[in-house]
Scaffold this active site. Structure first.
Site, short mmCIF file in Angstrom:
data_model
loop_
_atom_site.label_atom_id
_atom_site.label_comp_id
_atom_site.label_asym_id
_atom_site.label_seq_id
_atom_site.Cartn_x
_atom_site.Cartn_y
_atom_site.Cartn_z
CD GLU A 527 4.35 -7.05 -1.12
OE1 GLU A 527 3.23 -6.84 -0.65
OE2 GLU A 527 5.31 -6.25 -1.00
CG ASP A 600 3.91 -3.53 -2.92
OD1 ASP A 600 4.61 -3.59 -3.95
OD2 ASP A 600 2.79 -4.06 -2.81
CG ASP A 602 2.65 -1.49 1.40
OD1 ASP A 602 3.51 -2.33 1.75
OD2 ASP A 602 1.72 -1.74 0.62
CG ASP A 604 0.33 -5.14 4.28
OD1 ASP A 604 0.33 -5.32 5.52
OD2 ASP A 604 -0.69 -4.95 3.61
#
Length: 746
Positions: A527, A600, A602, A604
């Site tokens: 990402e 990541d 998180d 997202d």
């Protein structure tokens, strides 16, 4: 053994009656293992269903007894009990002991039936240690018993409630030849009540020790039949299973099942009934399972459909006649040829779903034809012709170059994502082979073709009211499948591993690994560009390749295949993996044995993983099925130890784990820096940290994606990110009270 000189008529063996069936059972039921055992059950059930097809039966009950016997009961007309003039035997004995005997050879009682050879009941009787028949007709209940196909009388006892205690082990007296039949009246019933009950114990002398009865096959076959004969209720009662779970709670009826025209027998305790519907899941072993569908093949297609529908269920129906020469049975039993006019009833339901798997089920009357035949050929000829015509008419809108001969729509493009049930009803169908796998009645093909040409043509062209938008989506999907097929063919022409001179054909942003390590090659889908720079320094270039993606890729759950192929990120992933997409995907051509989603830690990042997972599930499913897809598990926090352990670090992967680890350190008196580093993204790590926590096979943590994970993700993604707002709202409201922070992947 007879020699050539002494070989004469005395050496010829003549097997009379049902002895030939017992001597060569494979000729009649295929095998004497589990398949043959189930075949016998289908013969008895199909006889009851034939009564329903003829319009005289609407209720069938199949009971599995604890002693291994099976009863099939129906409320049809009942087997005739009067004497058949030619044989001087009752109808019951004729049906149960004479091969090729029954009403299905004439034209008066049955038109479209499943059993045509007149051997079903008699064969099951011959292969049973015991078979009992009860018939309700004319206000009386008649009974007759058989042992290995021969009629006679068992010395049965009775239970306290007066019911007979029947068993194949009881003493049996066989009826002598040319003696009156042993059909007896054992009770009375209301004058209007009719029906037949057949209970049989299969003979262990015939079936081998590996033969096993399959409850799952029975449930599938019964459910299938309930779709094919709308309004017919079929109940399966398993006496080998308790009527309720051990905790005393009742099995739950699937939500929505009752709304799909599924009924249960009110005489049975409600807690033990599991109703089945087009949208319901059947528990593995319910006490009583009841099936009844009024929607016919439309409900069947709905049940078989998996994935997001591209269109509604389209129906093709009608009747037509044809001429056929057949052998008719005369009054004295002789056969003579004559031309007859047959009626062919056609009922077809089909739809396309957002996927590439094909589900095609075809039937003649209630007989499944897994090999297809004239009815399927007729349908696909018409569908292919009409789709090609519609694509040509909409070539500019669909962006199809008609001048390019390579862009021709093929049948495989149409079949991708197609769910269809094809049924025809005709008298005396002809099959290719004894197994009835393929319909061979040639006159059916032009009838189905003509009917589908007109009705399907109106739908796919959008000429029929309400079909314009649906036909547009279907054509877009089919054209997308065509492009995917062409692209896949071109990809297969390229060698599996590109050399240095060919590397330009791969996406420029791919940082490939060195050739020669195909069995261990890994592809990290990273990402963002910031993480890519760190990953390049952290990877082992010998076997680890990197492909960066910018943020969130296309939502393929809602996009068409054309849109997916036109998306740069999706197209790059498919190209780099190198095994094609959709139905043409070839796992053997995959350039990597591990596809690792590195995003990541998180919300997202989790969203991107779901988008990637949906892409793999929709278009490269074998990667998941073979365990090639993984999710990297990067840490969320880094704890720097102090004192004697300065320079050592601990990583945690959730807030709860951080709190627990800090509590452990405090309890053990181990010092740590108050400034706990929280990673907002992979780019915040240096190369050594990323290698140790995420990329080095010796120290990293990976989560393998299983097939159920992909299915669940696709379903939840469709629910939460799809076009339908009401289901999403209902999901949020229903689960608001169950919110658990630990379930959030951050």
């Amino acid at each position: 053994m007879a020699t050539a000189e002494h070989y004469g008529a005395k050496d010829l063996a003549v097997l009379e009656g049902l002895d030939a069936v017992r001597k060569r059972p494979g000729m009649y039921i295929g095998t004497t293992d589990s398949q043959g055992l189930m075949h016998c059950l289908w013969e008895i059930i199909d006889n009851a269903v034939d009564e329903a097809l003829a319009g005289f039966c609407d209720d069938i009950v199949v009971t599995l007894h604890t002693d291994g016997s099976i009863t099939v009961a129906d409320n049809g007309r009942g087997i005739p009990v009067d004497v058949e003039p030619k044989t001087k035997l009752t109808g019951v004995e004729v049906v149960m002991t004479k091969l090729h005997a029954g009403a299905k050879f004439g034209n008066s009682s049955y038109n479209a039936v499943g059993g045509l050879h007149g051997v079903g009941s008699s064969v099951v009787n011959a292969l049973s240690a015991r078979l009992d028949v009860e018939v309700d007709r004319g206000g009386k209940t008649y009974h007759m018993a058989f042992h290995q196909g021969h009629p006679g009388v068992y010395q049965d006892g009775t239970a306290e409630d007066g019911t007979p205690l029947r068993s194949p082990d009881h003493p049996f007296k066989r009826t002598r030849k040319n003696r009156p039949t042993e059909l007896e009246v054992i009770g009375t019933v209301p004058a209007r009540r009719t029906g037949t009950r057949v209970r049989y114990w299969l003979d262990p002398e015939i079936f081998n020790q590996t033969a096993r009865f399959s409850y799952e096959q029975l449930v599938d076959r019964v459910r299938q039949t309930s779709f094919l004969v709308p309004g017919l209720k079929i109940t399966v009662v398993d006496e080998n299973v308790d009527s309720a779970p051990a905790d005393g709670t009742a099995e739950a009826v699937p939500q929505g099942a009752q709304e799909t025209a599924v009924e249960s027998d009110s005489a049975v305790d409600e807690g033990s009934v599991v109703a089945d519907g087009a949208f319901g899941e059947q528990p593995e072993h319910p006490r009583v399972a009841t099936f009844r569908h009024t929607g016919g093949v439309k409900d069947f297609v709905d049940y078989l459909s998996h994935g997001e529908p591209i269109c509604d269920i389209w129906r093709i129906q009608g009747e037509a006649t044809y001429e056929e020469e057949t052998q008719a049975v005369g009054e004295n039993g002789e056969l003579h040829a004559r031309n007859v006019t047959r009626t062919c009833g056609v009922d077809i339901a089909l739809r396309w779903v957002n996927g590439y798997d094909t589900v095609m089920r075809s039937f003649v009357n209630i007989i499944e034809t897994p090999g297809g035949g004239m009815h399927v050929d007729g349908l696909m000829n018409a569908v292919t012709r009409q789709v090609r015509k519609a694509v040509e008419a909409n070539a500019r809108k669909l962006k199809v170059n008609l001048k390019d001969a390579g862009t021709r729509i093929e049948r495989d493009d149409i079949m991708a994502g197609l769910v269809a049930v094809v049924t025809v009803r005709i008298a005396e169908p002809q099959f290719q082979g004894q197994t009835k796998d393929v319909l061979g009645t040639a006159q059916v093909k032009p009838i189905v073709t003509k009917m589908a040409d007109r009705q399907f043509g109106e739908m796919i062209s959008g000429a029929k009211r309400g079909y314009k938008e649906q036909s547009g989506r279907v054509l877009e999907k089919i054209v997308g499948e065509m492009h995917a097929r062409i692209q896949s063919r071109k990809a297969k022409e390229v060698t599996r591993r590109k050399n240095a001179l060919e590397s330009a054909s791969m996406p420029a942003k791919l940082s490939d690994c060195q050739p020669g390590n195909d069995d261990v090659a890994e592809l990290f889908i990273v990402e963002g560009d910031s993480a890519l720079g760190t990953a390049k320094a952290a990877r082992n270039a010998g076997f680890q390749a990197l492909l960066p993606i910018r943020g969130k890729i296309l939502n393929v759950q809602k996009a068409s295949i054309t849109q997916m192929l036109g998306n740069k990120e999706c197209a790059a992933i498919i190209q780099v993996v190198g095994a094609g997409s959709g139905a043409s995907f070839d796992i053997e051509q995959s350039r990597y044995h591990k596809i690792i989603m590195m995003t990541d830690a998180d919300v997202d990042g989790a969203h991107i993983r779901i988008l990637l997972l949906t892409l793999f599930y929709r278009y490269m499913r074998p990667l998941i099925e073979h365990g090639y897809v993984y999710a990297a598990v990067p840490p969320l926090h880094r704890i720097a130890l102090t004192g004697p352990r300065k320079g050592q670090y601990l990583y945690t992967y959730s807030d709860d784990e951080l709190a627990d680890r800090l509590a452990e350190l405090d309890a053990q008196g181990i010092g740590y820096a108050d400034d706990i580093q929280r990673y907002k993204g992979l780019g915040e790590m240096d190369a050594d940290q990323l290698a140790d926590t995420t990329m080095n096979p010796r120290t990293r943590m990976l989560r393998r994606i299983r097939m159920e994970d992909a299915e669940q993700a696709a379903g939840i993604f469709d629910l939460l990110m799809g076009d339908d707002v009401p289901p999403r709202k209902a999901f949020i409201v229903d689960n608001a009270d169950d919110f658990d922070r630990s379930k959030i992947d951050t």
